[in-house]
Design a protein around this motif. Structure first.
Motif, mmCIF file in Angstrom:
data_model
loop_
_atom_site.group_PDB
_atom_site.id
_atom_site.type_symbol
_atom_site.label_atom_id
_atom_site.label_comp_id
_atom_site.label_asym_id
_atom_site.label_seq_id
_atom_site.Cartn_x
_atom_site.Cartn_y
_atom_site.Cartn_z
ATOM 1 N N ARG A 56 12.977 27.242 5.146
ATOM 2 C CA ARG A 56 12.111 26.273 5.801
ATOM 3 C C ARG A 56 11.796 25.112 4.865
ATOM 4 N NH1 ARG A 56 10.788 24.542 10.769
ATOM 5 N NH2 ARG A 56 8.810 23.452 10.731
ATOM 6 N N VAL A 57 11.962 23.877 5.347
ATOM 7 C CA VAL A 57 11.587 22.682 4.587
ATOM 8 C C VAL A 57 10.153 22.332 4.959
ATOM 9 C CG1 VAL A 57 12.055 20.249 4.151
ATOM 10 C CG2 VAL A 57 13.952 21.841 4.540
ATOM 11 N N HIS A 69 13.743 18.376 -1.484
ATOM 12 C CA HIS A 69 13.254 19.134 -0.338
ATOM 13 C C HIS A 69 12.473 20.351 -0.834
ATOM 14 C CE1 HIS A 69 16.875 16.935 0.767
ATOM 15 N NE2 HIS A 69 16.450 16.912 2.017
ATOM 16 N N THR A 71 11.043 23.860 -0.234
ATOM 17 C CA THR A 71 11.389 24.930 0.702
ATOM 18 C C THR A 71 10.672 26.222 0.353
ATOM 19 O OG1 THR A 71 13.297 25.712 -0.568
ATOM 20 C CG2 THR A 71 13.674 23.893 0.985
#
Length: 387
Positions: A56-57, A69, A71
């Motif tokens: 998931r970002v 990013h 995560t």
């Protein structure tokens, strides 16, 4: 340097990329790709979120041309991954940001005010302008902004050379180093901006200016566009229907019904206040005029009426009068006064005895206390006799 796909096409919601690096960062990981459609936080707009591979970002930041990013899990360097942006959220943000350009451009061209602050929050969008607008002017700006939406104009991004930039009239809130990106809404705005926008103004859907307040010598305007404006309308429509049912009035006539209800309420308050004044006068008249200290307990008087009862009793020549209104079990608000003694020392001792808090002037004190009624009455009358 990460290839920024969001500048090539703001509507890219899914893409393929190679993981260049992955490092632990706090409770999560910091991943760099060779290319990305995730927009990093900037220009008053918060970052995109979504999925990258199987992680998931949660946030995206840009540092020295590198798009990082954040995560909730790691990815191996060198692997190919699919990125998927939370498209509904991204599109909503583009609606707000493109709407802001139109509104800010109109305010600037018509009144000469600059947008000195822009924030795209999780619930609404605010714009700070350097001058004051009237409600009538704001309404006209809103109308014209929506006319721009209905025209379905193409929104263009330009990358002018230094020479071209010198000849270009455009809005910019900050000094920009390097290549300047210019967003053009034909006939409405030309502004330096780093964020992705909708392709045509019709995608904005609706521009609604919901609130304005004075702020730092100018005004702060709150705006909702597109899906946010639709959701807000739904909430207000539901509330209007509920109010309509409660008032037994048509939805478009609730304001008049509320106005009438308010007038009736004010009339009832005036009537109740008159009756309370007469009740207080009757209570005062029933107290023997013997000059002795008086302690009255009540459960149904407003603070003003408590003071009025105290004053009426003192006018009849009593040495001291205390009126106590029950708040809770054994808890009271009190008003005490005397025309002959300084009440400040008296109430200090009273507070110490009955867990009280309060004070006032020599002729009157007020506050709260806790105790049994008879114990309070006995103490007040006994101590008053020593004054």
């Amino acid at each position: 340097m990460t290839e920024k796909l969001f500048y090539q096409d703001s509507h890219i919601a899914e893409f393929e990329a190679e993981v260049l690096s992955c490092m632990a960062a706090g409770a999560g990981y910091e991943i760099e790709l060779d290319r990305t459609a995730f927009f990093p936080e900037g220009g008053g707009q918060y970052a995109d979120t979504g999925m990258l591979g199987g992680v998931r970002v949660t946030d995206v930041q840009e540092r020295d041309g590198r798009v990082l990013h954040m995560t909730d899990g790691p990815l191996d360097a060198g692997m190919r991954v699919t990125g998927r942006i939370d498209w509904e959220e991204r599109f909503m943000k583009m609606q707000q940001h493109s709407g802001e350009h139109i509104v800010s451009g109109l305010v600037h061209s018509r009144f000469g005010y600059n947008n000195v602050g822009f924030h795209l929050g999780t619930e609404d969008c605010t714009m700070d302008f350097s001058g004051v607008l009237t409600e009538e002017q704001l309404t006209e700006i809103e109308r014209e902004a929506n006319r721009a939406v209905w025209k379905n104009l193409e929104i263009r991004a330009l990358y002018p050379t230094e020479e071209e930039l010198k000849k270009l009239q455009y809005r910019s809130k900050i000094e920009i180093e390097g290549q300047v990106r210019i967003i053009v809404v034909p006939g409405y705005d030309v502004c330096a901006c780093c964020a992705p926008h909708v392709k045509r103004t019709g995608e904005i859907g609706l521009i609604k200016l919901t609130h304005m307040q004075h702020y730092k010598g100018g005004v702060r305007v709150t705006m909702l566009c597109g899906s946010r404006a639709l959701a807000d309308y739904g909430i207000k429509q539901a509330q209007a229907r509920e109010i309509s049912a409660l008032l037994c009035a048509k939805v478009n006539e609730t304001a008049e019904a509320v106005r009438q209800l308010k007038e009736e309420n004010n009339a009832l308050k005036y009537m109740a206040a008159g009756r309370e004044r007469r009740l207080v006068e009757c209570q005062a008249a029933m107290i023997p005029k013997d000059g002795k200290p008086v302690c009255v307990f009540t459960e149904d008087l407003e603070t003003d009426s408590m003071r009025r009862l105290m004053n009426l009793v003192l006018e009849d020549g009593h040495q001291l009068c205390a009126v106590l209104q029950k708040n809770d079990e054994n808890a009271y608000r009190y008003v005490m006064g005397s025309r002959t003694a300084d009440m400040r020392a008296f109430v200090k001792a009273f507070n110490a005895k009955f867990e009280g808090r309060g004070g006032g002037r020599p002729e009157m004190v007020q506050g709260t206390a806790v105790g049994e009624p008879e114990a309070i009455r006995s103490w007040i009358c006994g101590k008053a006799g020593e004054m």
